[in-house]
Design an enzyme around this catalytic site. Structure first.
Site, PDB file in Angstrom:
ATOM      1  N   HIS A 368      99.134  38.507  14.933  1.00  0.00           N
ATOM      2  CA  HIS A 368      98.572  37.437  15.768  1.00  0.00           C
ATOM      3  C   HIS A 368      97.392  36.725  15.141  1.00  0.00           C
ATOM      4  CE1 HIS A 368     100.717  38.409  19.596  1.00  0.00           C
ATOM      5  NE2 HIS A 368     100.762  39.624  19.048  1.00  0.00           N
ATOM      6  N   LYS A 559      89.039  28.666  26.580  1.00  0.00           N
ATOM      7  CA  LYS A 559      89.554  29.692  25.669  1.00  0.00           C
ATOM      8  C   LYS A 559      88.364  30.568  25.302  1.00  0.00           C
ATOM      9  CE  LYS A 559      90.830  26.255  22.883  1.00  0.00           C
ATOM     10  NZ  LYS A 559      92.216  26.588  22.555  1.00  0.00           N
ATOM     11  N   ARG A 560      88.612  31.707  24.649  1.00  0.00           N
ATOM     12  CA  ARG A 560      87.483  32.519  24.203  1.00  0.00           C
ATOM     13  C   ARG A 560      86.533  31.662  23.361  1.00  0.00           C
ATOM     14  NH1 ARG A 560      87.462  38.158  25.652  1.00  0.00           N
ATOM     15  NH2 ARG A 560      85.698  38.212  24.227  1.00  0.00           N
ATOM     16  N   LYS A 565      87.258  28.260  16.876  1.00  0.00           N
ATOM     17  CA  LYS A 565      87.832  27.387  17.901  1.00  0.00           C
ATOM     18  C   LYS A 565      86.987  26.127  18.112  1.00  0.00           C
ATOM     19  CE  LYS A 565      89.839  31.388  20.359  1.00  0.00           C
ATOM     20  NZ  LYS A 565      91.306  31.186  20.447  1.00  0.00           N
ATOM     21  N   THR A 667      98.140  29.465  23.281  1.00  0.00           N
ATOM     22  CA  THR A 667      99.108  29.434  24.372  1.00  0.00           C
ATOM     23  C   THR A 667      98.573  28.576  25.516  1.00  0.00           C
ATOM     24  OG1 THR A 667      98.197  31.582  25.003  1.00  0.00           O
ATOM     25  CG2 THR A 667     100.359  31.584  23.947  1.00  0.00           C
ATOM     26  N   LYS A 671     100.226  25.631  28.210  1.00  0.00           N
ATOM     27  CA  LYS A 671     100.037  25.550  29.668  1.00  0.00           C
ATOM     28  C   LYS A 671      99.538  24.165  30.053  1.00  0.00           C
ATOM     29  CE  LYS A 671      98.883  30.408  29.410  1.00  0.00           C
ATOM     30  NZ  LYS A 671      97.758  31.354  29.233  1.00  0.00           N
TER      31      LYS A 671
HETATM   32  C1  Z57 Z   1      94.127  37.461  20.364  1.00  0.00           C
HETATM   33  O1  Z57 Z   1      94.038  37.014  21.621  1.00  0.00           O
HETATM   34  C2  Z57 Z   1      94.831  36.738  19.411  1.00  0.00           C
HETATM   35  C3  Z57 Z   1      94.911  37.228  18.144  1.00  0.00           C
HETATM   36  C4  Z57 Z   1      94.300  38.432  17.815  1.00  0.00           C
HETATM   37  O2  Z57 Z   1      94.381  38.912  16.572  1.00  0.00           O
HETATM   38  C5  Z57 Z   1      93.602  39.131  18.783  1.00  0.00           C
HETATM   39 BR1  Z57 Z   1      92.793  40.720  18.332  1.00  0.00          BR
HETATM   40  C6  Z57 Z   1      93.518  38.662  20.048  1.00  0.00           C
HETATM   41  C7  Z57 Z   1      95.514  35.472  19.836  1.00  0.00           C
HETATM   42  C8  Z57 Z   1      95.483  34.344  18.825  1.00  0.00           C
HETATM   43  O3  Z57 Z   1      94.163  34.014  18.505  1.00  0.00           O
HETATM   44  C9  Z57 Z   1      96.174  33.128  19.429  1.00  0.00           C
HETATM   45  O4  Z57 Z   1      96.250  32.083  18.503  1.00  0.00           O
HETATM   46  C10 Z57 Z   1      97.576  33.486  19.887  1.00  0.00           C
HETATM   47  O5  Z57 Z   1      98.157  32.422  20.607  1.00  0.00           O
HETATM   48  C11 Z57 Z   1      97.545  34.713  20.776  1.00  0.00           C
HETATM   49  O6  Z57 Z   1      96.876  35.774  20.148  1.00  0.00           O
HETATM   50  C12 Z57 Z   1      98.937  35.188  21.150  1.00  0.00           C
HETATM   51  O7  Z57 Z   1      99.752  35.299  20.032  1.00  0.00           O
END
Ligand code: Z57
Length: 833
Positions: A368, A559-560, A565, A667, A671
């Site tokens: 991810h 978002k976080r 970001k 994601t 939305k």
């Molecule tokens: C997290 O929420 C995501 C990646 C990580 O390595 C960790 Br730990 C937590 C997120 C990504 O930043 C997003 O870009 C992605 O859409 C989401 O994971 C789901 O794949």
């Protein structure tokens, strides 16, 4: 014991007539809450209603379990340290197709339905995208009737609750269980024992074979808590199984503590600590022993649970991988590779080669992130002290793996060091991503661009070794929660024109494309958005005391909070617009409300200061009488699933402005688009695919591409030069540095501005002008309401690709080889007795 299940179909507690629902509700208030309406609290009513709905889910749940048991079908096990579910009640009503009826029932009883829905504490057992993805995926698995379980941790405290005090983030613990959780059922009879710490010994077994025994320092119990997960209008009710840690009350326990009462209580406390709290770091590792214990705890419980199921179904161990497809949601559960090996080798006495084949055919790994600071590595001494036997197994996996590499890349020592499961540069670490890659048959990224960059960068060496393992599975989100539940007016506008087939088959939304040219439809579309904005404006006023104008453009970045970001890039633009408006009051720009939301990891000081930056700029702008009716800046506190459900439907503009190559997918971007917001974004993550789907003319693109970012860094990036040569940028930075947004305190944002001037690792300065220009285009576009609405409609109706149903179908076909098992309800063909 044979049981006639027919009576459970039209039982008082299962019937779906309004009368029976009312009766069930009052019964539950009386028999479960022990209350009569005169004394019942709002929470009593909420719980009575929740139990009334749960009663009506049980028949599907029990039937599903029975069907799966009898079919012996392949089961998907989604292993994830996080499941960010959001409230269950509304979602269950939507998926059962009884939302409207239950609303009527509740209102006929003289109660406020919205208030009861709002009473549910959201299970916030996740940080952000990764945890929410897991929640969307189990919704889609159930909707597609795939036998599946979500396995994770039942944290007693989920993600902290954020409040804003004097512009700074404050954290409060999330006591989500305090009023009781009606959706879960504990299954203590399926508890598992988990060992931790200690050492290993060699011994010779009865057949004279040398074996290894793990003598643990402590044992904890994992108790499964099951929550039913309904498919959308199917009979399927799958299971989310979350493990809670407890102290075992066993003979061993007494021996360990030698009758020492305080010692025993102490051990009880440490055992319960394991599932106590979710680590609030997103994409940043903590390196804490407790975190490793959490990971191992839920993984070990889950694998043992699978072995339990295998045994009761009489399936031989050699078929483990035929029965279960286990997905590793990032590296958090990657220890599963070593744990399955250990279980097979040490507890079931399987040979190495057979065990390894089963293991590799069982697991698949989803990556991810490309951020190096998020790639998990555990210091060897720590790892050895928690999981001594696993370390031995990892060494053996590594030695066999490197032998294979040596043959393929003869003499390439540097490559061996790069691929090794152990990072040997200085302090030694176990590389969890490498363990996941070696132990899996498939490795995937979460958007096209991300999957490409994985092959070129983070996992390049693995790609060169095993190109056939690599896949892409672009993320998706569930239209049930993110459209029907959160935006019911938009959903009915759509269903009025094309029926409701789109809810299971989101591509059907494209049938509405011609309606973008229909003035009446555009008016209805605009009115829905407008009503959602009015509702959100009221919410904002209640939460922050700030009055915002629903006529203004609602521009969201939620978002976080993270440097990559680039919430602070958004702020730089706001300051530049503010300055231009002050200088030239006749500037023709539409009124805009800039809204931010998101949590900062409590230890991430820069992110916390970014929140202070947003609120400080807001304070100045919102108070300025020349400006406050033209632009406003709002920080929406405590962004979570619940607030998200209010936000996406109220958005005109979605900010997706990460440095290209840094956001794996995103994601929230999906939305927003589904709910008719336009995107201003970089070519990053799934933005690329969103733009492809909705059309370049309906997307506001700016910034460097991932390749350009790479090239700029390689050629030497000097942010100070941008500051010197761009007077607009210089003005903005100088205002910040001079204390204009910090009541004259020139130090408050000095760290931020100096960081940008001298390092700017996320290239804000390089993208600044392109972003500002693009925002001007956005403003011009908003002035043409007809055209804007047309683009909004096209964004929504062309977002079919981003249903998590599509993602899950692709995982099923390409990775899991799992097929639907439609559920027949028990007693369907039996006569009631
Ligand atoms: C997290 O929420 C995501 C990646 C990580 O390595 C960790 Br730990 C937590 C997120 C990504 O930043 C997003 O870009 C992605 O859409 C989401 O994971 C789901 O794949």
């Amino acid at each position: 014991m044979e049981q006639n299940t027919a009576p459970y179909r039209e039982h008082n507690r299962t019937s779906l007539t309004k009368e029976k629902l009312k009766q069930g509700f009052l019964d539950n208030l009386y028999f479960i809450q022990g209350k009569f309406p005169t004394l019942a609290s709002r929470n009593d009513y909420y719980l009575a209603l929740a139990y009334t709905i749960r009663d009506r889910m049980l028949h599907r749940w029990i039937s599903t379990a029975t069907n799966y048991y009898e079919s012996g079908a392949r089961t998907v096990c989604y292993l994830s340290a996080e499941f960010l579910m959001g409230p269950h009640l509304g979602n269950n009503l939507v998926n059962m197709g009884i939302f409207g009826m239950v609303k009527e029932v509740v209102e006929e009883l003289g109660l406020n339905f919205e208030e009861l829905l709002a009473q549910e504490e959201e299970p916030g057992l996740g940080n952000g995208g990764l945890g929410r993805l897991a929640a969307c995926f189990i919704d889609s698995l159930a909707t597609l009737e795939i036998p599946a379980l979500g396995y994770g941790i039942r944290y007693e405290f989920g993600i902290f609750e954020q409040t804003i005090v004097d512009g700074w983030q404050m954290e409060k613990t999330d006591k989500w269980l305090r009023n009781g959780n009606p959706w879960e059922v504990p299954r203590p009879e399926w508890a598992q024992e988990v060992r931790l710490g200690g050492h290993t010994e060699q011994y010779t077994d009865e057949n004279g074979r040398l074996r290894v025994r793990w003598v643990p320092a402590k044992i904890v119990l994992g108790i499964p808590y099951d929550t039913p997960i309904l498919g959308y209008r199917t009979n399927t009710a799958n299971t989310l199984r979350l493990w809670k840690s407890e102290a075992p009350e066993s003979f061993d326990f007494e021996v360990f503590n030698r009758g020492d009462y305080y010692g025993a209580v102490d051990q009880k406390v440490t055992s319960e600590n394991i599932s106590k709290v979710l680590y609030p770091n997103d994409e940043q590792l903590s390196g804490k022993q407790l975190r490793l214990e959490q990971q191992y705890f839920f993984v070990s419980c889950s694998l043992r649970d699978m072995l339990r199921v295998l045994a009761i179904q009489n399936i031989p161990l050699s078929r483990f991988h035929e029965k279960f497809a286990v997905q590793l949601n990032d590296t958090h559960p990657a220890i599963a590779v070593a744990e399955l090996m250990r279980l097979l080798l040490d507890e079931y006495l399987v040979d190495w080669d057979d065990a390894w084949e089963i293991t590799q055919r069982t697991f698949a790994y989803t990556n991810h992130t490309l951020l190096p600071e998020a790639l998990e590595q555990w210091p060897l001494p720590l790892f050895a002290s928690v999981l001594p036997r696993h370390l031995e197994i990892i060494f053996e996996i590594n030695s066999r793996f490197l032998d294979e590499v040596r043959i393929k890349f003869l003499g390439d020592e540097a490559r061996l060091a790069r691929l090794s499961l152990i990072n040997e540069g200085g302090e030694r670490y176990v590389r969890m991503a490498h363990l996941a890659c070696v132990g899996s048959h498939a490795i995937n990224g979460v958007a096209e661009l991300h999957s490409e960059l994985l092959k070129q960068d983070v996992l390049k060496d693995f790609y060169e070794l095993w190109p056939e393992k690599f896949r892409n599975k672009t993320n998706g989100v569930t239209p049930r929660r993110w459209m029907i539940l959160s935006n019911p007016s938009l959903a009915s506008l759509v269903s009025d024109r094309i029926g409701n087939g789109w809810v299971r088959d989101l591509e059907q939304l494209r049938q509405l494309e011609p309606m973008a040219d229909d003035a009446d439809f555009r008016k209805e579309w605009w009115d829905v958005k407008r009503a959602n904005k009015v509702a959100f404006a009221q919410y904002i006023f209640k939460r922050t005391g700030i009055l915002v104008d629903p006529e203004s453009m609602f521009d969201f970045q939620v978002k976080r909070i993270h440097e990559y970001k680039r919430q602070h890039l958004n702020v730089l633009h706001i300051i530049s617009l503010y300055r231009r408006l002050k200088e030239n009051p006749n500037l023709e720009v539409p009124p805009r409300t800039f809204l931010f939301g998101g949590k900062a990891a409590p230890g991430y000081h820069t992110a916390k200061r970014m929140i202070k930056l947003i609120t400080s700029v807001g304070e100045v702008i919102n108070r300025d009488p020349d400006i406050r009716d033209r632009i406003k800046v709002v920080f929406v506190p405590n962004f979570n699933v619940t607030t998200g459900q209010k936000i996406y439907p109220a958005a005109d503009l979605s900010e997706q402005i990460s440095t290209a190559g840094k956001e794996a997918s995103g994601t929230g971007n999906m939305k927003f688009s589904m709910n008719g917001a336009l995107t201003i974004g970089t070519l990053d993550g799934a933005n690329v695919e969103i733009r492809e789907e909705v059309g370049a003319e309906n997307f506001f693109l700016f910034g460097l591409t991932a390749d350009e970012v790479y090239a700029l860094r390689a050629s030497g990036y000097h942010p100070y030069d941008y500051y010197n040569t761009n007077p607009h940028l210089k003005d903005v930075i100088d205002l910040l540095r001079g204390g204009s947004f910090s009541r004259g305190d020139a130090d408050l944002f000095r760290g931020l501005t100096d960081g940008l001037l001298h390092h700017d690792p996320y290239l804000l300065f390089a993208d600044f002008q392109s972003y500002v220009d693009c925002q001007e285009e956005v403003s011009r576009a908003y002035l043409d309401r007809d055209h804007w609405t047309r683009m909004s409609i096209l964004n929504a109706v062309r977002s079919g690709k981003f249903s998590s149903d599509r993602s899950i179908r692709q995982y099923c076909e390409d990775i899991w080889k799992a097929e639907p098992v439609p559920i027949t309800l028990l007693g369907q063909n039996e006569e009631p007795t």
